[in-house]
Design an enzyme around this catalytic site. Structure first.
Site, PDB file in Angstrom:
ATOM      1  CG  HIS A 113      32.768  48.284  50.282  1.00  0.00           C
ATOM      2  ND1 HIS A 113      31.620  47.627  50.638  1.00  0.00           N
ATOM      3  CD2 HIS A 113      33.428  47.448  49.446  1.00  0.00           C
ATOM      4  CE1 HIS A 113      31.586  46.441  50.056  1.00  0.00           C
ATOM      5  NE2 HIS A 113      32.675  46.313  49.319  1.00  0.00           N
ATOM      6  N   GLY A 140      45.974  40.180  30.519  1.00  0.00           N
ATOM      7  CA  GLY A 140      45.724  39.268  31.621  1.00  0.00           C
ATOM      8  C   GLY A 140      45.994  39.864  32.989  1.00  0.00           C
ATOM      9  CB  THR A 163      42.716  53.916  39.500  1.00  0.00           C
ATOM     10  OG1 THR A 163      43.770  54.698  38.957  1.00  0.00           O
ATOM     11  CG2 THR A 163      43.278  52.675  40.192  1.00  0.00           C
TER      12      THR A 163
END
Length: 183
Positions: A113, A140, A163
C-alpha cells in the site's frame, strides 16, 4: 486504457474493489473454502481443487489450511511442499521453483500500500512480484515481503522477515533477514 486487473499485474496503483477483481477473489475464496473443508483422506479432491486454483509444473502438495487471493498468480515447480497455514497474497506473480519446502505458517505477500496516509486512504494499492528459486527451504513463521527474490539452494531460518533479495547458496535468518553464512 488499462483495466484494473492489468494495472494490478503490472505493479501499478489499482482499485482492489473493482468488480472484476472482487469476482475473481470470490471464486478463489470459494475454492479455498472447499479445499480447507475437504477431509484429509480425500487426496484426489484436494489435488483437483488445487489444480483449479494454482499453476503447477509437476507434483506438489499443500497442507490445509491454505489461503491465497487469486491463485492464478501462483506458479510452483516440481516437488513443491507447503505445510499447514501457508498464506500467499498473490496480487502479483509468485514464482516458486523446484524442490521448495515451506514450513508451517509461511506467509508470502506481494500486496502493498502507499506509504502516504492520504494516498492510502483512497483505497488504491499495488503489488510487487516474488521469486523463490530451486532447492529452497523456508522455516516456519517466515514472512516474505513484496518484491523479494530468494535465490537457489537457500535456507531461510524460522521466524524470519525477508525484506530484501537473498542470493544463491546461503543460510539467512532474522528480522530483518540477513545472510548468516554461505553453503
Amino acid at each position: 486504457m488499462k483495466s484494473e486487473k492489468e494495472k494490478m499485474l503490472a505493479g501499478e496503483f489499482y482499485n482492489a474493489s473493482h468488480e472484476e477483481l472482487v469476482k475473481e477473489r470470490d471464486y478463489a475464496r470459494d475454492l479455498i473454502f472447499e479445499l480447507n473443508h475437504t477431509k484429509p483422506s480425500d487426496k484426489e479432491k484436494k489435488q483437483e481443487l488445487l489444480k483449479r486454483l494454482i499453476v503447477a509444473k509437476g507434483s506438489f502438495h499443500i497442507e490445509t489450511p491454505f489461503y491465497c487471493d487469486y491463485g492464478y498468480n501462483i506458479q510452483v515447480g516440481e516437488n513443491f511442499y507447503a505445510n499447514y497455514g501457508c498464506t500467499i497474497l498473490d496480487v502479483n506473480a509468485v514464482q516458486i521453483g523446484n524442490n521448495v519446502l515451506l514450513a508451517p505458517n509461511v506467509q508470502i505477500y506481494t500486496a502493498t500500500h502507499p506509504i502516504d496516509p492520504i494516498e492510502r486512504s483512497t483505497g488504491i494499492e499495488f503489488a510487487k512480484s516474488i521469486v523463490i528459486g530451486n532447492n529452497v527451504w523456508v522455516g516456519g513463521g517466515t514472512i516474505i515481503c513484496p518484491g523479494v527474490t530468494i535465490g537457489n539452494n537457500v535456507t531461510i531460518g524460522a521466524g524470519s522477515v525477508v525484506t530484501k533479495d537473498i542470493p544463491d547458496n546461503v543460510i539467512a535468518a532474522g528480522n530483518p533477514c540477513k545472510i548468516l553464512k554461505g553453503i
